[in-house]
Design an enzyme around this catalytic site. Sequence first.
Site, PDB file in Angstrom:
ATOM      1  N   GLN A  32      37.959  42.023  34.872  1.00  0.00           N
ATOM      2  CA  GLN A  32      37.800  43.013  33.809  1.00  0.00           C
ATOM      3  C   GLN A  32      36.999  42.351  32.693  1.00  0.00           C
ATOM      4  O   GLN A  32      37.355  41.258  32.226  1.00  0.00           O
ATOM      5  CB  GLN A  32      39.170  43.457  33.290  1.00  0.00           C
ATOM      6  N   GLU A  76      52.174  47.372  36.031  1.00  0.00           N
ATOM      7  CA  GLU A  76      50.715  47.370  36.195  1.00  0.00           C
ATOM      8  C   GLU A  76      50.300  46.457  37.353  1.00  0.00           C
ATOM      9  O   GLU A  76      51.046  45.601  37.796  1.00  0.00           O
ATOM     10  CB  GLU A  76      50.040  46.873  34.918  1.00  0.00           C
ATOM     11  N   ARG A 122      46.671  53.907  37.921  1.00  0.00           N
ATOM     12  CA  ARG A 122      45.594  52.921  38.009  1.00  0.00           C
ATOM     13  C   ARG A 122      45.889  51.719  38.916  1.00  0.00           C
ATOM     14  O   ARG A 122      46.954  51.601  39.480  1.00  0.00           O
ATOM     15  CB  ARG A 122      45.247  52.406  36.609  1.00  0.00           C
ATOM     16  N   ASP A 123      44.896  50.850  38.979  1.00  0.00           N
ATOM     17  CA  ASP A 123      44.975  49.511  39.578  1.00  0.00           C
ATOM     18  C   ASP A 123      45.226  49.519  41.094  1.00  0.00           C
ATOM     19  O   ASP A 123      46.177  48.884  41.590  1.00  0.00           O
ATOM     20  CB  ASP A 123      46.070  48.659  38.883  1.00  0.00           C
ATOM     21  N   ASN A 150      39.714  40.107  31.170  1.00  0.00           N
ATOM     22  CA  ASN A 150      41.155  40.207  31.459  1.00  0.00           C
ATOM     23  C   ASN A 150      41.395  40.170  32.963  1.00  0.00           C
ATOM     24  O   ASN A 150      40.872  39.252  33.612  1.00  0.00           O
ATOM     25  CB  ASN A 150      41.885  41.311  30.685  1.00  0.00           C
ATOM     26  N   ASP A 151      42.099  41.083  33.533  1.00  0.00           N
ATOM     27  CA  ASP A 151      42.637  40.936  34.899  1.00  0.00           C
ATOM     28  C   ASP A 151      41.645  40.444  35.961  1.00  0.00           C
ATOM     29  O   ASP A 151      40.492  40.881  35.976  1.00  0.00           O
ATOM     30  CB  ASP A 151      43.118  42.294  35.426  1.00  0.00           C
TER      31      ASP A 151
HETATM   32  C1  FRU Z   1      46.283  45.219  32.763  1.00  0.00           C
HETATM   33  C2  FRU Z   1      45.445  46.469  32.522  1.00  0.00           C
HETATM   34  C3  FRU Z   1      45.325  47.301  33.771  1.00  0.00           C
HETATM   35  C4  FRU Z   1      44.063  48.056  33.528  1.00  0.00           C
HETATM   36  C5  FRU Z   1      43.212  47.024  32.840  1.00  0.00           C
HETATM   37  C6  FRU Z   1      42.227  47.558  31.849  1.00  0.00           C
HETATM   38  O1  FRU Z   1      45.963  44.155  31.914  1.00  0.00           O
HETATM   39  O2  FRU Z   1      46.001  47.209  31.458  1.00  0.00           O
HETATM   40  O3  FRU Z   1      46.447  48.117  34.027  1.00  0.00           O
HETATM   41  O4  FRU Z   1      43.473  48.522  34.709  1.00  0.00           O
HETATM   42  O5  FRU Z   1      44.100  46.147  32.178  1.00  0.00           O
HETATM   43  O6  FRU Z   1      41.395  46.555  31.366  1.00  0.00           O
END
Ligand code: FRU
Length: 480
Positions: free
Chosen positions: A51, A220, A165-166, A34-35
């Site tokens: 991710q 996010e 987070r993030d 993901n991200d």
């Molecule tokens: C966004 C998210 C972030 C988090 C991550 C977890 O897609 O939800 O906020 O850090 O993915 O995989």
Amino acid sequence: MTKLEKAINFTKENMEKIQNRPLYHLTPQIGWLNDPNGFCEYKGEYHLFYQHYPYGTTWGDMHWGHGVSKDLVKWDYNDIAMANDTIADANGCFSGSAIEKNGELYLMYTGHINPNYGFDEDIDQLLQHQCIARSKDGIKFEKAKENPVISRELLPKEYKISDFRDPKVWEKGGVYYAVHAVKNTMNRGELILYKSKDLVEWEFLAPLFQTDFSENKMLECPDFFHLDGKEVLIYSGMPCMPEFEGTILNTIEYHIGSLDYNTGIFTSESKGYLDYGDSYYAPQTTGDSKGRRLLVAWMKKWTSSYIQLPKEFEWNGMMTMVRELKIVDGKLVQLPLKELNNYAESKLRIENEPLVGEKNIIKDKISAKKVSLLLEKMNEKVVLEIFNDTRIEFEKNRFGYISDFYNKKEEYFLEESILDEEGKLKVEVYIDLYSIEILVNGGKNSFTYTNFNVDKNINVNIKSNKEVLIRELEVFDLNI
Ligand code: FRU
């Protein structure tokens, strides 16, 4: 064997199985992506972490996968950089960013702890706090013994530690700043700012930014940077509470304005959406040694719940192509990467040709292509048909995307002018095996889509019911 070694070995042993990667979009070595995380240039290479869950094609315990590239077009891999293997990140190394300090590469990320295993889920018991890891070579990372460096004690009471987070970190005047996503006790998303002299000891500075309570959004993956004399804030909005799922869209918003570094408050002067397609989330930027601001995002389709991934796929998740950002007339504009031109070979060029009816411009098996199009006097609807299941409609005051993939019709329309000041329509379409990225009007509008229909040829047709003049049309192979 450590958890990280296990993940690295598993990946190396299994990634050769994958024969169906897109040609210029980064995918996970194997499993889930993901991200984008830790996007940066370090020691002459671009690094794009992500991710990552190596052991399956759905989201799981988050590791940080590690893509590397010399030119942001051709991607290779370093070993997985981090696994969730310490008490501070027991259930996941969530999203974050990278920064160079004294020649070392620092990753700042969220340690995610879920103490609910075996119990009924209670999301308020989740714990998210911030950690760092560092590396001398950009390959092997050591997590700091001080983790978490931003712990529960440093989070003001009006925010929830379950959604914190993030971190996106940057440096200004010898001080480090990091903006974070957080949920407040009224269950609304905010962005909050911390500062530090050394990346290890942090203090809370200010609530940097809020959206309206009625928007019901969690914000996010914030990003923040200086560009063309302004400061820019980007975030990915998603429904704050599960009950709003489906009623609130995932939207990627930007604000151009200024940050007062004394108060830590950001003032927005203009705003917009970064992308209008259905497959775009969690963008992250970096500056580079060529003085550019580069942007990349996760290509994830939000609009449909049906299974998109063909059964034989052992990977799930792609990054967009990397694009360059500029500010033009108070708008954030996305330009295609110059490096792509090194791979582009012109195959067809048309100038000043009237079009009525239908003309085939590409007939080929699926491959990487670019189509650029300039139309004038846009009084009629002009349609591009791609893959036999996708129609892109351009009109004076309307953009349309209609996809019939697997006979699940999806339609999207943007009801606004997509022409430039002179009334011209300038379009660039970037096609890869599973994606279409469209930059319209010099990059003022961007539309990103994924399409996992594997039984397809590329076949691009251009159509208009009444006569239009094609000022320029050029088709390129991207030989990547
Ligand atoms: C966004 C998210 C972030 C988090 C991550 C977890 O897609 O939800 O906020 O850090 O993915 O995989």
